[in-house]
Design an enzyme around this catalytic site. Structure first.
Site, mmCIF file in Angstrom:
data_model
loop_
_atom_site.group_PDB
_atom_site.id
_atom_site.type_symbol
_atom_site.label_atom_id
_atom_site.label_comp_id
_atom_site.label_asym_id
_atom_site.label_seq_id
_atom_site.Cartn_x
_atom_site.Cartn_y
_atom_site.Cartn_z
ATOM 1 N N ARG A 1 0.828 -1.215 0.000
ATOM 2 C CA ARG A 1 0.000 0.000 0.000
ATOM 3 C C ARG A 1 0.863 1.266 0.000
ATOM 4 N NH1 ARG A 1 -3.599 -1.768 4.721
ATOM 5 N NH2 ARG A 1 -4.913 -3.408 3.860
ATOM 6 N N ARG B 1 -3.218 6.465 1.585
ATOM 7 C CA ARG B 1 -3.758 7.637 2.272
ATOM 8 C C ARG B 1 -2.770 8.336 3.199
ATOM 9 N NH1 ARG B 1 -8.929 5.158 4.960
ATOM 10 N NH2 ARG B 1 -7.676 3.267 4.741
ATOM 11 N N ARG C 1 -7.100 11.483 -4.935
ATOM 12 C CA ARG C 1 -8.343 10.747 -4.688
ATOM 13 C C ARG C 1 -9.526 11.707 -4.589
ATOM 14 N NH1 ARG C 1 -9.511 5.884 -0.357
ATOM 15 N NH2 ARG C 1 -11.775 6.009 -0.396
ATOM 16 N N ASP D 1 -7.103 -2.629 -7.022
ATOM 17 C CA ASP D 1 -7.745 -3.260 -5.872
ATOM 18 C C ASP D 1 -7.869 -4.755 -6.144
ATOM 19 O OD1 ASP D 1 -10.461 -4.080 -4.262
ATOM 20 O OD2 ASP D 1 -9.401 -2.450 -3.272
ATOM 21 N N TYR E 1 -14.931 -12.684 -0.132
ATOM 22 C CA TYR E 1 -15.660 -11.431 -0.361
ATOM 23 C C TYR E 1 -16.889 -11.671 -1.241
ATOM 24 C CZ TYR E 1 -11.905 -8.553 1.605
ATOM 25 O OH TYR E 1 -10.997 -7.957 2.443
#
Length: 359
Positions: A26, A30, A39, A76, A153
């Site tokens: 990652r 963020r 973003r 993703d 998922y």
């Protein structure tokens, strides 16, 4: 185009390097203010992923700050089930949700393997654009979720702590679960080979939820399918080997099994000592990891101490790619990341003398 910095590829293949290479799971995320700005401009996370120019922009942002040894495609893991028509949304504070999760044999039988060039063409466009913009600076890592992780998922419809729906299907209807995993595995193979064709130079498979399984079920429902993926991927592109890294979070107990899949490297979380892992499997595969991500909240001095401990545990020679044991946290100070990267390169140099690599 020859790479200016090929440390990552060399280390993954066990070849000598001058310093231990580092990239961060990652690393485009963020914790970087420039990522947050991009973003915000995109409007939402999925638009950011599905706009090749924006995905390229954020992929390159950490390399503009830090002397990292690899870029990793910004995307993703849920792109494949999204392309299967399950209706993915990712909202701030909620995590991923599927509007149409699969729940029975009929749902699973209706699933189609996505075409990577049409259904997932935005990913391939991003890979090609990133390779062009990197201009040989460092290699580009492509990736996918593991079949088991994607299946959880797809069945749960969202993230889970108990995995009750997925495990119920696995226990009650194992043949149906295997059918789902077979379809997802075929999709992952097709997807990753298309990434390699588009320009990915190394591949990582994220088995985020393999560690929630028993040893027996891990081998049957997760590792078996990752082994199929490894066997089916293109092993070289542009005349250069394309190494494959398998990462099972919580998988330290199964290192020997993972090493027998044919993968080039095993990703480790922070719950396994990397020196012990090297003693168990280091002659067969390279190792990636495995600093606790929370170390980056500590002082720069403490970060350097922890880096030194990981490097010392692995010991001299190649076959180590430094990384965190899982993804970087959003609240981390970028200055601490700079300290981490510099510390790895500086402290690791003595471990890569000619004598060390030949010994």
């Amino acid at each position: 185009m020859p790479l200016k910095n090929d440390r990552l590829l060399r280390a993954l293949l066990g070849h000598p390097v001058d310093v231990t290479p580092i990239w961060i799971m990652r690393q485009a995320g963020r914790y970087l203010p420039e990522y947050r700005a991009t973003r915000k401009r995109a409007g939402d996370f999925l638009t950011l992923c599905k706009t090749p120019e924006l995905a390229c922009e954020v992929t390159l942002q950490p390399l503009q700050r830090f002397p990292l040894d690899a870029a990793i495609l910004f995307s993703d893991i849920l792109t494949i089930p999204d392309a299967m028509g399950l209706g993915l949304t990712i909202n701030e504070g909620e995590g991923p949700r599927f509007a149409r999760p699969v729940g029975n044999e009929a749902d699973i039988a209706a699933l189609k393997v996505p075409d990577p060039h049409t259904d997932l063409g935005y990913v391939m466009d991003a890979v090609s654009l990133i390779r062009k913009e990197l201009n040989g600076r460092v290699p580009l890592i492509g990736f996918s979720g593991s079949p088991w992780t994607l299946a959880t998922y797809m069945i749960e419809g969202r993230g889970s702590k108990e995995f009750s729906k997925a495990k119920k299907l696995m226990f009650d209807e194992p043949l149906v679960m295997h059918r789902l995993l077979e379809t997802v595995t075929e999709s992952v193979i097709t997807y990753l080979n298309a990434q390699i064709e588009a320009g990915a130079q190394a591949i990582m498979v994220f088995d985020t939820w393999g560690g929630v399984l028993t040893p027996r079920d891990y081998r049957a429902f997760s590792l078996h399918y990752m082994e199929q993926i490894v066997a089916s991927l293109r092993d070289e592109a542009e005349g250069v080997a394309v190494p494959v890294v398998l990462f099972t979070k919580g998988g330290g107990q199964w290192l020997e099994d993972i090493s027998r899949t044919g993968c080039d490297a095993i990703g480790l979380d922070w719950t396994t000592d990397i020196g012990e892992a090297r003693a168990r499997v280091g002659r067969d595969v390279a190792l990636q990891g495995n600093l606790d991500p929370n170390v980056l909240y500590a002082s720069p001095e403490r970060i350097r101490e922890e880096v030194a401990l990981v490097l010392d545990s692995f010991g001299p020679g190649s076959g180590h790619v430094f990384n965190l044991g899982h993804g970087i946290h959003p609240a981390i100070d970028p200055d601490h990341v700079a300290e981490l990267v510099d510390a790895v390169h500086e402290i690791s140099r003595p471990y890569h003398s000619a004598a060390s690599d030949s010994g």
